[in-house]
Motif scaffolding. Structure first.
Motif, mmCIF file in Angstrom:
data_model
loop_
_atom_site.group_PDB
_atom_site.id
_atom_site.type_symbol
_atom_site.label_atom_id
_atom_site.label_comp_id
_atom_site.label_asym_id
_atom_site.label_seq_id
_atom_site.Cartn_x
_atom_site.Cartn_y
_atom_site.Cartn_z
ATOM 1 N N ASN A 74 0.811 -1.216 0.000
ATOM 2 C CA ASN A 74 0.000 0.000 0.000
ATOM 3 C C ASN A 74 0.849 1.272 0.000
ATOM 4 O O ASN A 74 0.679 2.165 0.821
ATOM 5 C CB ASN A 74 -0.939 0.010 1.219
ATOM 6 C CG ASN A 74 -1.954 1.137 1.127
ATOM 7 O OD1 ASN A 74 -2.348 1.541 0.050
ATOM 8 N ND2 ASN A 74 -2.361 1.646 2.279
ATOM 9 N N ILE A 75 1.775 1.370 -0.966
ATOM 10 C CA ILE A 75 2.656 2.539 -1.055
ATOM 11 C C ILE A 75 2.104 3.535 -2.067
ATOM 12 O O ILE A 75 1.797 3.180 -3.211
ATOM 13 C CB ILE A 75 4.088 2.121 -1.445
ATOM 14 C CG1 ILE A 75 4.682 1.227 -0.350
ATOM 15 C CG2 ILE A 75 4.963 3.350 -1.661
ATOM 16 C CD1 ILE A 75 6.065 0.737 -0.646
ATOM 17 N N SER A 76 1.964 4.776 -1.638
ATOM 18 C CA SER A 76 1.516 5.865 -2.506
ATOM 19 C C SER A 76 2.502 7.020 -2.413
ATOM 20 O O SER A 76 2.842 7.458 -1.313
ATOM 21 C CB SER A 76 0.114 6.343 -2.104
ATOM 22 O OG SER A 76 -0.851 5.325 -2.296
ATOM 23 N N LEU A 77 2.962 7.489 -3.572
ATOM 24 C CA LEU A 77 3.925 8.599 -3.632
ATOM 25 C C LEU A 77 3.543 9.530 -4.767
ATOM 26 O O LEU A 77 2.940 9.108 -5.766
ATOM 27 C CB LEU A 77 5.348 8.095 -3.889
ATOM 28 C CG LEU A 77 6.024 7.155 -2.894
ATOM 29 C CD1 LEU A 77 7.391 6.764 -3.431
ATOM 30 C CD2 LEU A 77 6.147 7.820 -1.552
ATOM 31 N N GLU A 78 3.918 10.793 -4.637
ATOM 32 C CA GLU A 78 3.832 11.749 -5.732
ATOM 33 C C GLU A 78 5.199 12.395 -5.897
ATOM 34 O O GLU A 78 5.815 12.821 -4.917
ATOM 35 C CB GLU A 78 2.765 12.805 -5.452
ATOM 36 C CG GLU A 78 1.350 12.228 -5.469
ATOM 37 C CD GLU A 78 0.289 13.301 -5.337
ATOM 38 O OE1 GLU A 78 0.658 14.464 -5.033
ATOM 39 O OE2 GLU A 78 -0.889 13.002 -5.541
ATOM 40 N N ILE A 79 5.679 12.445 -7.137
ATOM 41 C CA ILE A 79 7.037 12.934 -7.426
ATOM 42 C C ILE A 79 6.932 14.060 -8.449
ATOM 43 O O ILE A 79 6.285 13.904 -9.495
ATOM 44 C CB ILE A 79 7.914 11.785 -7.958
ATOM 45 C CG1 ILE A 79 8.008 10.673 -6.894
ATOM 46 C CG2 ILE A 79 9.299 12.293 -8.311
ATOM 47 C CD1 ILE A 79 8.391 9.336 -7.444
#
Length: 574
Positions: free
Chosen positions: A52-57
């Motif tokens: 359940n990994i969520s990232l914004e780059i």
């Protein structure tokens, strides 16, 4: 007809969180993220590598990805790069959902990855390694002939912009690690990568080369490229990163602005325990874990007392006037003389490619010396090969164990057995005692905190740091009398490196094991070694007791300046 790639099947999990709100750009204003990673799950058997990994780059960002060995960093980046398919979740690139079925598709979309374990063809030239897969052929009347002229011009243009000096016609296998890394970076930029994933890029670089790479990352950012930087070296992370994402146990621990946190907080997040910022973006507290202490060693580990003990210890290894010819890009070794005592940890430093690797291979019996001699416990062993030195319990951890010491596609028990398959403990009447080996391997997995499901798991299923643990564990489990260790903590996190240091100290002080530790990290050498020598262009520039040395002195020796500690103090006081 719709030619878009198939979407990944979405499965909802009970603990699934919505992705965080859109990130602000680095100037402070709102902007659409360049890359969105949403609720990624990746499972190997019963083990969640990513949960359940969520990232914004953002575009033009240097994002550091940190965490302990096995935290899921490389797995997550391989999902982004198309090397692995997620079990669920999605990736949004420039506002468009994507589902890469291979790295080739990711490269076409402008994503490149420089792997911790170099991917190259040793028998091909540097230029051929860079353009492989993108070759241009002459018209059909020159069947099979490649047009390398335009490619050479473009590669040289990229090299010039980066400050590299790769010899394009040299065979890739002749180059040291740092140059192979440059091949991968130029290869990705040659393919037009706008997003660069760098997996432990400084793990085998000298301090000078590390500084150059960090400066290069800044210049890539200034040119509008986005860099995802996996590293365990937090000082380096804070020198370049805009934001830092911490993974722990396959889950997202936190994403913080580099300017709003410090090394101590990031270290706490990596190993567990609740801090004042130890929360998810939505405010949900993370699961508390008991944080184990990270080993912090003092210089020379025991100061002057240890040095006195080493001086009085019987000589275990004596090297006199050792010389050997050049090998690849490594210079010839000239008149190397060293004496190492029982239970001593002797460090060898310098800039990569100055002969350290050649010396390790000579001492391990892999390469024959041209002149001089080597004595081990009073017996000359100059002409003994690697097998005969193994019988004398002289063990070697090479710089790149994945190529030289491990079987990536074989199970762990076979990797632990390598070199010991004829020992009575593991063989009888010509047959391997498999259950005995598996039991021994399980013990090593537990003893060395290797994140694996057991001895039957293939080595390729482990993270880079855990593969390094396997290679090192095999050396230390072999009852060494003398161990030659090239970059033993390569790719290890802070806690794992501390455990290794403690283990080396225990073996040297309690069992009298002697170590030759080759490292390009001066801080590591000062932290663990009793004495240190620095090699420059195949010659020893100086030797010193660790309690009496400094980074400055070692650095000047590494640059080819013969200077004493007294001279440095005199200049400083002038």
């Amino acid at each position: 007809m719709n030619h878009s790639p198939p979407r990944t099947r979405i499965t909802r999990y009970p603990d699934e969180q919505p992705p965080p709100k859109a990130a602000a750009n680095l100037a402070g204003g709102p902007t659409a993220p360049l890359v969105e990673i949403r609720n990624i799950y990746k499972k190997f058997g019963g083990f969640y590598a990513n949960r359940n990994i969520s990232l914004e780059i953002a575009k033009g960002e240097i994002r550091a990805i940190v965490g302990e060995n096995g935290a899921g960093k490389t797995t997550l980046m391989n999902v982004l790069f198309g090397g692995l398919r997620p079990d669920s979740g999605s990736i949004i690139l420039r506002g468009i959902p994507v589902a890469f079925r291979s790295p080739r598709e990711a490269v076409r979309a402008g994503i490149g990855m420089v792997h911790q374990d170099m991917l190259f063809f040793p028998q091909l030239s540097v230029l051929e390694n860079i353009i492989v897969g993108c070759e241009t052929q002459w018209p059909s009347f020159f069947a099979g002939a490649l047009r390398t002229g335009p490619a050479r011009e473009e590669v040289n243009r990229i090299q010039d912009s980066l400050g590299f000096r790769l010899e394009l016609d040299r065979q890739a296998k002749e180059l040291p690690f740092s140059r192979r890394q440059q091949i991968e970076l130029v290869r990705m930029l040659y393919r037009g990568a706008e997003i660069l994933i760098l997996d432990e890029p400084t793990s085998l670089l000298s301090p000078e080369e590390t500084e150059k790479l960090l400066d290069l990352m800044k210049s890539l950012r200034a040119g509008g490229r986005t860099v995802l930087f996996i590293s365990h070296r937090l000082v380096e992370v804070f020198s370049v990163a805009d934001r830092i994402t911490v993974l722990r146990g396959g889950s997202l621990a936190a994403t913080l602005d580099a300017g709003g946190t410090d090394i101590e907080e990031i270290a706490r997040l990596m190993v567990g325990g609740l801090g004042n910022r130890d929360r998810r973006p939505g405010g949900e507290p993370l699961q508390a874990e008991a944080a184990k202490p990270i080993s912090r060693l003092t210089p020379a580990c025991a100061g002057a007392a240890a040095a006195d003990n080493m001086a009085a210890a019987p000589r275990r290894l004596e090297i006199q006037n050792l010389s050997v010819g050049p090998s690849g890009t490594e210079p010839a070794l000239r008149d190397i003389s060293i004496s190492i005592g029982k239970g001593e940890i002797f460090g060898i430093g310098g800039i990569v490619g100055n002969g350290q690797r050649s010396l390790a291979r000579v001492l391990a019996g892999k390469t024959r010396l041209d002149s001089g001699w080597v004595r081990f416990e009073g017996e000359e062993i100059s002409r003994l090969d690697i097998k005969e030195r193994l019988r004398k319990n002289i063990l070697w951890l090479p710089e790149n164990p994945l190529e030289e010491a491990l079987l990536p596609e074989r199970p762990l028990w076979e990797n632990f057995l390598l070199g010991r398959q004829r020992e009575k403990e593991f063989a009888r009447a010509g047959f391997i005692r498999k259950q005995k080996v598996i039991g021994f391997s399980e013990e090593q997995v537990l003893l060395n905190s290797i994140a694996a499901h057991g001895a039957l798991e293939p080595l390729s299923g482990l993270s880079g740091g855990n593969r390094q643990k396997v290679a090192l564990a095999r050396v230390l489990a072999g009852s060494p009398i003398l161990a030659i260790l090239e970059q033993p903590c390569r790719g290890l996190d802070l806690r794992a490196a501390g455990i290794v240091y403690d283990r080396l100290l225990q073996l040297s002080r309690n069992r009298g094991v002697s170590f030759i530790l080759i490292s390009y990290d001066f801080d590591e050498l000062i932290s663990i070694c009793d004495r240190i020598a620095v090699i420059y262009r195949g010659e020893i520039m100086g030797k010193t007791e660790t309690a009496e040395t400094s980074r400055e002195l070692l650095g000047r020796w590494a640059a080819g300046v013969r200077e004493t500690r007294k001279a440095i103090h005199h200049r400083a006081g002038a």
